[in-house]
Design a protein around this motif. Structure first.
Motif, PDB file in Angstrom:
ATOM      1  N   THR A  39       0.830  -1.189   0.000  1.00 23.28           N
ATOM      2  CA  THR A  39       0.000   0.000   0.000  1.00 23.28           C
ATOM      3  C   THR A  39       0.865   1.238   0.000  1.00 23.28           C
ATOM      4  N   ASP A  40       0.372   2.278  -0.640  1.00 23.67           N
ATOM      5  CA  ASP A  40       0.996   3.591  -0.555  1.00 23.67           C
ATOM      6  C   ASP A  40       0.116   4.528   0.267  1.00 23.67           C
ATOM      7  N   ASN A  41      -0.885   3.963   0.957  1.00 26.21           N
ATOM      8  CA  ASN A  41      -1.804   4.738   1.769  1.00 26.21           C
ATOM      9  C   ASN A  41      -1.354   4.664   3.226  1.00 26.21           C
ATOM     10  N   GLU A  78       1.155  20.574   7.464  1.00 30.02           N
ATOM     11  CA  GLU A  78       0.884  19.683   6.338  1.00 30.02           C
ATOM     12  C   GLU A  78       1.834  18.494   6.396  1.00 30.02           C
ATOM     13  N   ALA A  79       1.315  17.293   6.267  1.00 33.32           N
ATOM     14  CA  ALA A  79       2.141  16.083   6.291  1.00 33.32           C
ATOM     15  C   ALA A  79       2.673  15.786   4.896  1.00 33.32           C
ATOM     16  N   HIS A  80       3.910  15.313   4.841  1.00 35.94           N
ATOM     17  CA  HIS A  80       4.479  14.822   3.582  1.00 35.94           C
ATOM     18  C   HIS A  80       5.511  13.752   3.902  1.00 35.94           C
ATOM     19  N   ALA A  81       6.045  13.118   2.865  1.00 40.29           N
ATOM     20  CA  ALA A  81       6.909  11.949   3.066  1.00 40.29           C
ATOM     21  C   ALA A  81       8.136  12.253   3.912  1.00 40.29           C
ATOM     22  N   VAL A  97      -7.885  19.798  13.704  1.00 46.64           N
ATOM     23  CA  VAL A  97      -8.939  20.105  12.749  1.00 46.64           C
ATOM     24  C   VAL A  97      -8.408  19.767  11.365  1.00 46.64           C
ATOM     25  N   GLY A  98      -9.157  18.964  10.583  1.00 48.23           N
ATOM     26  CA  GLY A  98      -8.662  18.616   9.260  1.00 48.23           C
ATOM     27  C   GLY A  98      -9.706  17.947   8.397  1.00 48.23           C
ATOM     28  N   VAL A  99      -9.469  18.011   7.099  1.00 44.98           N
ATOM     29  CA  VAL A  99     -10.338  17.371   6.117  1.00 44.98           C
ATOM     30  C   VAL A  99     -10.042  15.875   6.082  1.00 44.98           C
ATOM     31  N   GLY A 117      -3.900  11.146   5.974  1.00 47.54           N
ATOM     32  CA  GLY A 117      -3.024  11.749   6.979  1.00 47.54           C
ATOM     33  C   GLY A 117      -3.609  11.766   8.373  1.00 47.54           C
ATOM     34  N   LEU A 118      -4.935  11.661   8.469  1.00 48.67           N
ATOM     35  CA  LEU A 118      -5.551  11.615   9.797  1.00 48.67           C
ATOM     36  C   LEU A 118      -5.302  10.282  10.490  1.00 48.67           C
TER      37      LEU A 118
END
Length: 395
Positions: free
Chosen positions: A157-159, A299-302, A319-321, A325-326
């Motif tokens: 998975t890449d999720n 913001e999350a990133h690799a 708080v987030g969409v 990343g959640l």
């Protein structure tokens, strides 16, 4: 409806037609099946297991409030993956299964366990004995060294969320509760762009005696003396394995690795940044409101996983969409407030379920309808009121 394909589009595309042609040709000729490792037949793990370690059926409380129950049943169920027939009751019947499959074969190109004796791949939800195109593909695989002893083949998975809750958390739970201490166990990791998956396996191997890691390439096939299978089924694919103990143990393993100190008091406005999917079209306006209440935008990133672990570990409110990343809610302390934001036409119960399991204080906000890429707007007054209420501060 955002990002939902019609049945016609699902079936009449080049990838699907190519798979159907392979099933009608390669899939019917045993010699070609072996040559191209293409096995359309599927078998349930309960039927494939030669040894059962755990087979439990439990009526698990959902812990939903009346409002949350209505939200899940009336809105999320349409969008939740493989949602079953839950009618909104206070409990849900879950099934947990752990078993060992002897003399198995690990197929790198589909990340599946193949059982030669049954001539089928192992699939948790085998529809009419058939594997779908994600779990049965033709490919010329090269032989890899045999994997002796007990092994666990991770899902490719890449999720980020799936890596945590479908692979790493179940492994930790198994090692904590069911695995004989010190017995060798090989975590077989498929190739993935998600570095966190491989890192998590390495950290688990350091924590538990006898555990080590091996990689299986996409174009490789390896015999496995004893393959471990771990399943969790809540009748809804969004309701994944999330018992508090293994989640917190995994969080501790990552925090120790990154030397994250204890902390609290942070308020996170978790941004999706430049993501194509589920963009908040009025994010800047919402961010200005959040900043007035002392939030920091993140913001999350690799490349910043250490920051993700630290920020969520020290957050009092997030708080987030909705998005993968959640999954970082795994690092939050019990009692942390979570406000999840959705477009009107794409609501899922993934993090409501997770929050209830982990003792988080969950709330949701629904914005306007999203376009095909789920880009949408959220009413600013609704957002301002929700923040003030969660923080018990003036609007």
């Amino acid at each position: 409806m955002a990002r939902v394909k019609s049945g016609f589009r699902k079936r009449f595309n080049i990838r699907y037609l190519r798979w159907m042609l392979a099933r009608a040709t390669i899939g019917r000729i045993p010699a070609l099946q072996r040559r191209y490792s293409f096995y359309p037949q599927a078998i349930l793990p309960e039927a494939a297991a030669t040894t059962v370690l755990e087979d439990a059926r439990i009526d698990l409380p959902t812990l939903f409030s009346a409002e949350e129950t209505d939200f899940v049943r009336d809105r999320c169920w349409l969008y939740d993956t493989l949602a079953g027939t839950w009618e909104g009751g206070p409990t849900v019947r879950i099934a947990r299964f752990s078993g060992l499959i002897r003399d198995a074969v690990l197929l790198g190109h589909v990340s599946r366990i193949f059982v030669p004796e049954r001539h089928a791949v192992v699939v948790a939800l085998a529809q009419k004995g058939q594997a779908n195109w994600n779990f049965a593909k033709p490919g010329k695989l090269r032989p890899a060294p045999s994997i002796g002893g007990r092994s666990f083949f991770l899902m490719r998975t890449d999720n980020y969320y799936h890596a945590l809750f479908h692979d790493l958390v179940p492994i930790v739970d198994y090692l904590d509760r069911l695995h004989p201490r010190g017995m060798p166990l090989t975590l077989v990791v498929p190739k993935s762009r998600l570095a966190t998956l491989a890192l998590g396996c390495e950290l688990i191997a350091r924590r538990f005696p006898g555990v080590h890691v091996a990689e299986l390439a996409d174009d490789a096939v390896a015999p496995a003396a004893e393959a471990l299978w771990l399943s969790f089924d809540g009748g809804n694919a969004e309701w994944t394995f999330a018992d508090p103990a293994p989640v917190r143990h995994l969080a501790e393993i990552f925090r120790d690795h990154y030397a994250v100190p204890p902390g609290s008091g942070r308020r996170l406005f978790f941004s999706r940044g430049g993501s194509k999917i589920r963009r908040l079209l009025n994010e800047e306006a919402l961010w200005e409101i959040a900043r007035e209440h002392g939030f920091e935008r993140f913001e999350a990133h690799a490349g910043n996983h250490a920051e993700q672990v630290r920020n969520f570990s020290q957050a009092d409110i997030v708080v987030g969409v909705h998005g993968a990343g959640l999954g970082n809610l795994a690092f939050c302390r019990p009692g942390t407030k979570m406000i999840e934001i959705f477009p009107e036409n794409f609501t899922k119960s993934t993090y409501l379920w997770l929050s209830k399991r982990l003792g988080l204080d969950y709330a949701f906000l629904v914005g306007g309808p999203g376009d095909y890429d789920q880009a949408f707007m959220l009413d600013e007054n609704l957002f301002r009121s929700a923040l003030a209420g969660a923080l018990r501060e003036p609007i």
